[in-house]
Design an enzyme around this catalytic site. Structure first.
Site, mmCIF file in Angstrom:
data_model
loop_
_atom_site.group_PDB
_atom_site.id
_atom_site.type_symbol
_atom_site.label_atom_id
_atom_site.label_comp_id
_atom_site.label_asym_id
_atom_site.label_seq_id
_atom_site.Cartn_x
_atom_site.Cartn_y
_atom_site.Cartn_z
ATOM 1 N N ASP A 88 0.847 -1.195 0.000
ATOM 2 C CA ASP A 88 0.000 0.000 0.000
ATOM 3 C C ASP A 88 0.878 1.238 0.000
ATOM 4 O O ASP A 88 2.102 1.168 0.161
ATOM 5 C CB ASP A 88 -0.924 0.000 1.229
ATOM 6 C CG ASP A 88 -2.136 0.905 1.077
ATOM 7 O OD1 ASP A 88 -2.277 1.560 0.022
ATOM 8 O OD2 ASP A 88 -2.943 0.969 2.023
ATOM 9 N N HIS B 239 0.767 5.590 1.286
ATOM 10 C CA HIS B 239 0.086 6.672 2.000
ATOM 11 C C HIS B 239 0.715 7.993 1.592
ATOM 12 O O HIS B 239 1.943 8.111 1.508
ATOM 13 C CB HIS B 239 0.199 6.519 3.520
ATOM 14 C CG HIS B 239 -0.404 7.669 4.263
ATOM 15 N ND1 HIS B 239 -1.757 7.785 4.470
ATOM 16 C CD2 HIS B 239 0.155 8.792 4.807
ATOM 17 C CE1 HIS B 239 -2.012 8.903 5.118
ATOM 18 N NE2 HIS B 239 -0.873 9.525 5.339
ATOM 19 N N THR C 147 -8.911 10.699 -1.239
ATOM 20 C CA THR C 147 -9.113 9.675 -2.263
ATOM 21 C C THR C 147 -10.542 9.147 -2.246
ATOM 22 O O THR C 147 -11.157 8.917 -3.296
ATOM 23 C CB THR C 147 -8.114 8.525 -2.046
ATOM 24 O OG1 THR C 147 -6.789 9.031 -2.216
ATOM 25 C CG2 THR C 147 -8.341 7.395 -3.029
ATOM 26 N N LYS D 30 -3.515 2.622 11.126
ATOM 27 C CA LYS D 30 -4.512 2.233 10.118
ATOM 28 C C LYS D 30 -3.857 1.458 8.978
ATOM 29 O O LYS D 30 -4.410 0.468 8.491
ATOM 30 C CB LYS D 30 -5.220 3.476 9.576
ATOM 31 C CG LYS D 30 -6.015 4.239 10.627
ATOM 32 C CD LYS D 30 -6.858 5.332 10.027
ATOM 33 C CE LYS D 30 -6.052 6.528 9.567
ATOM 34 N NZ LYS D 30 -5.544 7.352 10.681
#
Length: 435
Positions: free
Chosen positions: A79, A81, A119, A186
């Site tokens: 992922d 960020h 987003t 998170k």
């Protein structure tokens, strides 16, 4: 120890053991600790700080306050960020491109607040797209398509939601220690094998100075790696909007044109490729960042990234032909007009934050978390630093809900652009890599 003893320990400059931090977070999650005690702890951390071990302990305790996802997939789970900016729609292209390269991307994203876009708000502009699917649907889409971009669910890091709400009203949002734990709790709850961070610096970033951006990037990388997730950060320039559009439907349209190969903003392309290249390298899918960047370029050129994006949109309830007919699916604003230059010269500086606030004032962003967003409004055709202008050269095209909103935005945009006799010195787009 009682909560008040833990708070006093940190207030007096002490170092908190992991078990004390864990107990405090458990009380934060259950409600056993009062809002006043949480606020006092946040203020103690704000003034006294945390060392890296304390940051790791706080991040892991907040991650473990809810569900931590587990995956059994034939490839690495990754992922990204971003700390936020204006015209930052990187995730829309990055996630499907990574999926096309063999990674799996369970991207849990947020909504915009303040001058930066979110987003999730961009995907809300797509009719039918479910930004809050059930857990089984989320897992199925990630497994079958390779990526799914959704919002934070109630069972992901619930301690962070309560903690952030209290920080927001007690003047402790700016603490790097608490920002780090909030972001990473998170992200790490998504069960990642690798993470890339895009830390912005410049007039449109939360961390406007390079010094502050560098401090945050180091904190995030050190804590994430300390928590067992291989992580790097790129510090990237936000002295001008990244895309030429700002606003939810307009940024989604910008992404659609990018993926189709119709019109590609060069700065947006370069940042997306750089982030993807580093992440593919970390995940073991490329033999170095440049080899990973080459793979990213290939899946954009071949249309493989676009294919993954369209399948993801359809699987999460959106139109099956979104990329083919995106203009018909996205809402349009009733008032459209250009904001134009009033002098001859070059764009020497841009108050990028002011452009983001212009979008907020148009109704395309939030001043408070409870605000409703108009997906159709915003700015497109934003010109960048160094552009040559003369009177009546368009600086941006405004999409507004009414004539008064359009007039106010026009004044904000003109004020945000500084026109001078010479262009500014070029800045690197990727300023620094931290690992």
């Amino acid at each position: 120890m009682l909560p008040q003893e833990v708070i006093a320990h940190k207030r007096d400059g002490g170092r908190l053991p992991a078990e004390e931090i864990r107990t405090l977070v458990e009380g934060l999650t259950s409600g056993a600790i009062t809002e006043g005690q949480v606020a006092a702890f946040a203020m103690a951390v704000f003034f006294r700080g945390l060392d890296n071990d304390e940051r790791v302990a706080l991040t892991l305790a907040m991650r473990d306050s809810g569900r931590v996802l587990e995956w059994d997939l034939p490839g690495p789970v990754v992922d990204k960020h971003s700390t936020g900016g204006v015209g930052d729609n990187v995730s829309l292209m990055l996630a499907p491109a990574l999926a096309a390269c063999g990674a799996y991307v369970p991207m849990i994203s947020g909504r915009g607040l303040g001058h930066t876009g979110g987003t999730l708000d961009k995907f809300d502009a797509i009719p039918g797209y479910a930004t809050q699917p059930d857990a089984d649907t989320f897992a199925r889409v990630v497994r079958e398509i390779g990526c799914a971009i959704i919002g934070q669910t109630a069972d992901i890091a619930p301690a962070d939601r309560r903690f952030y709400g209290i920080r927001d009203v007690t003047g402790t949002v700016e603490s790097i220690d608490l920002i780090t734990a909030s972001i990473l709790s998170k992200k790490l709850a998504a069960g990642l094998d690798a993470l890339i961070l895009d830390v912005k610096s410049g007039s449109g970033a939360f961390m406007a100075s390079l010094e502050d951006a560098r401090a945050l990037a180091h904190a995030l990388v050190e804590v994430a790696n300390g928590a067992g997730c291989p992580t790097r950060a790129l510090i990237t320039d936000m002295h001008e909007p990244l895309a030429t559009a700002a606003g939810n439907a307009l940024e989604m349209a910008n992404a659609a044109r990018f993926l189709r190969g119709d019109v590609i903003d060069s700065r947006l392309y370069d940042v997306t490729v750089a982030l993807g290249g580093d992440l593919l390298d970390q995940a073991g899918l490329a033999a170095g960042p440049e080899a990973g960047a080459d793979q990213m370029r290939q899946v954009f050129a071949s249309g493989a990234a676009a294919e993954r994006f369209e399948r993801m949109v359809a699987a999460l309830g959106g139109p099956t032909d979104f990329l083919d007919d995106f203009e018909a699916h996205l809402a349009g604003a009733p008032e459209i007009a250009d904001a134009t230059a009033d002098a001859t010269g070059f764009v020497a500086a841009i108050d990028t934050r002011a452009l983001g606030l212009a979008v907020v004032e148009l109704g395309g962003g939030r001043r408070r978390a409870s605000d409703t967003i108009d997906p159709a409004v915003g700015l497109e055709g934003l010109i960048g630093l160094g552009a040559s202008v003369e009177p009546d050269t368009p600086l941006a095209r405004i999409h507004a809900a009414g004539p008064e909103a359009l007039r106010r935005a026009e004044a904000r945009i003109r004020a945000a652009y500084t026109i001078a006799d010479a262009p500014p010195d070029e800045r690197p787009l990727v300023i620094e890599r931290i690992s």
